[in-house]
Design a protein around this motif. Structure first.
Motif, PDB file in Angstrom:
ATOM      1  N   PHE A 233       2.855   5.216  -7.559  1.00 24.10           N
ATOM      2  CA  PHE A 233       2.148   4.425  -8.558  1.00 24.10           C
ATOM      3  C   PHE A 233       0.896   5.183  -8.970  1.00 24.10           C
ATOM      4  O   PHE A 233       0.031   5.452  -8.136  1.00 24.10           O
ATOM      5  N   THR A 234       0.819   5.540 -10.248  1.00 19.31           N
ATOM      6  CA  THR A 234      -0.334   6.264 -10.779  1.00 19.31           C
ATOM      7  C   THR A 234      -0.674   5.729 -12.162  1.00 19.31           C
ATOM      8  O   THR A 234       0.050   4.907 -12.731  1.00 19.31           O
ATOM      9  N   GLY A 235      -1.788   6.241 -12.703  1.00 20.68           N
ATOM     10  CA  GLY A 235      -2.021   6.081 -14.124  1.00 20.68           C
ATOM     11  C   GLY A 235      -1.175   7.076 -14.889  1.00 20.68           C
ATOM     12  O   GLY A 235      -0.527   7.966 -14.307  1.00 20.68           O
ATOM     13  N   LEU A 236      -1.183   6.961 -16.212  1.00 20.13           N
ATOM     14  CA  LEU A 236      -0.459   7.932 -17.033  1.00 20.13           C
ATOM     15  C   LEU A 236      -1.073   9.316 -16.924  1.00 20.13           C
ATOM     16  O   LEU A 236      -0.430  10.315 -17.262  1.00 20.13           O
ATOM     17  N   ASP A 237      -2.310   9.381 -16.425  1.00 26.39           N
ATOM     18  CA  ASP A 237      -2.968  10.670 -16.193  1.00 26.39           C
ATOM     19  C   ASP A 237      -2.606  11.272 -14.843  1.00 26.39           C
ATOM     20  O   ASP A 237      -3.080  12.345 -14.485  1.00 26.39           O
ATOM     21  N   GLY A 238      -1.782  10.576 -14.068  1.00 25.48           N
ATOM     22  CA  GLY A 238      -1.361  11.072 -12.767  1.00 25.48           C
ATOM     23  C   GLY A 238      -2.277  10.695 -11.629  1.00 25.48           C
ATOM     24  O   GLY A 238      -1.983  11.015 -10.470  1.00 25.48           O
ATOM     25  N   ARG A 239      -3.374  10.013 -11.909  1.00 23.26           N
ATOM     26  CA  ARG A 239      -4.302   9.617 -10.847  1.00 23.26           C
ATOM     27  C   ARG A 239      -3.668   8.528  -9.999  1.00 23.26           C
ATOM     28  O   ARG A 239      -3.256   7.493 -10.504  1.00 23.26           O
ATOM     29  N   PRO A 240      -3.587   8.720  -8.673  1.00 23.68           N
ATOM     30  CA  PRO A 240      -2.964   7.702  -7.825  1.00 23.68           C
ATOM     31  C   PRO A 240      -3.739   6.395  -7.850  1.00 23.68           C
ATOM     32  O   PRO A 240      -4.973   6.370  -7.965  1.00 23.68           O
TER      33      PRO A 240
END
Length: 266
Positions: A233-240
């Motif tokens: 599960f992350t943001g669309l920016d890849g941040r967890p």
């Protein structure tokens, strides 16, 4: 490491109380609905459920802070309960049974507050999902009758089921082309919406899902359930985690491809 099981039991009790309040007003002909400043609806049931949860938390966990969709943040400290009293209010007010109460506990960590307990309760569907950090994810009617859940092992987009909420949000953020390209690559698409796609990812019945605009209370509970089920599960920016203002969830095997299609294009 704390086991969080007492907190999980409390979250279930809070969900039980919220379920009773929300189901009592579901499909009521005299349900009062207002429009918030952001032009989204809020019903009397949203407000009543959050007030109920806050009151019980004040008595059970007076030292913890609370953040809720309807009444903002109250309190400070290293532990914060995050509440969406009715996720899917538009469904709720129209009599569509796809809505849920989302309850999460977040704890302060080096990279900001992170969810450690999550409960998603959808009484009109007769479903509930939950997780606590280090204890896995479960579904069932209550804590005593839970069945472990796990994400799928689908490893190719061509075999994947992709769930989302709507097209308009992607278009408004200039990401519609990538979104449509992704839909052409997967086996199946369905717009289930709100909390449900994330729970399906956790159960393994859906492989990937994403939304372009969300708030913390939309994601805190779903994030811990997906990750404890073995997913990503992350943001669309890849941040967890649930801090990016948007979300992408997957079985982990397809996550990089999911983010690649939904990334901003020049």
């Amino acid at each position: 490491m704390p086991d969080y099981l007492d907190d999980l039991r409390l979250a279930h009790a809070l969900a039980d109380a919220a379920d009773a309040a929300t189901t009592a007003r579901f499909q009521a002909l005299d349900l009062k609905v207002e429009t918030k400043p952001d032009m989204t609806p809020v019903s009397e049931a949203d407000k009543a459920a959050e007030e109920l949860i806050r009151d019980r938390l004040q008595r059970a966990r007076p030292q913890d802070a609370v953040l809720g969709e309807e009444y903002g943040v109250e309190g400070t400290g290293p532990r914060r309960w995050v509440v969406d009293p009715i996720d899917g209010t538009k469904n709720y007010v129209r009599g569509v049974p796809v809505w849920a109460t989302l309850i999460a506990l977040m704890e302060e960590a080096e990279d900001g507050f992170q969810p450690v307990v999550g409960v998603v309760s959808a009484p009109a569907l007769g479903r509930r999902w939950w997780a606590a950090k280090g204890h896995g994810a479960f579904t069932g009617r209550d804590l005593a009758a839970g069945t472990p859940i796990r994400v799928s092992r689908v490893g190719r987009l061509a075999d994947a089921s992709f769930a989302y909420s709507s097209l308009s949000g992607w278009e408004e953020r200039d990401r519609l082309d990538g979104f449509l390209d992704l839909t052409r690559q997967v086996w199946r698409t369905r717009a289930y919406g709100d909390f449900w796609p994330y729970m399906m990812v956790a159960e393994g019945s859906v492989d990937i899902c994403a939304e372009p605009e969300l708030s913390l209370w939309d994601m805190a509970a779903t994030a811990i359930i997906v990750t404890e089920a073995g997913g990503t599960f992350t943001g669309l920016d890849g941040r967890p985690g649930p801090h990016s203002g948007d979300a992408a969830a997957s079985n982990g095997l397809l996550h990089d491809e999911l983010l690649g299609y939904l990334a901003p294009r020049p």
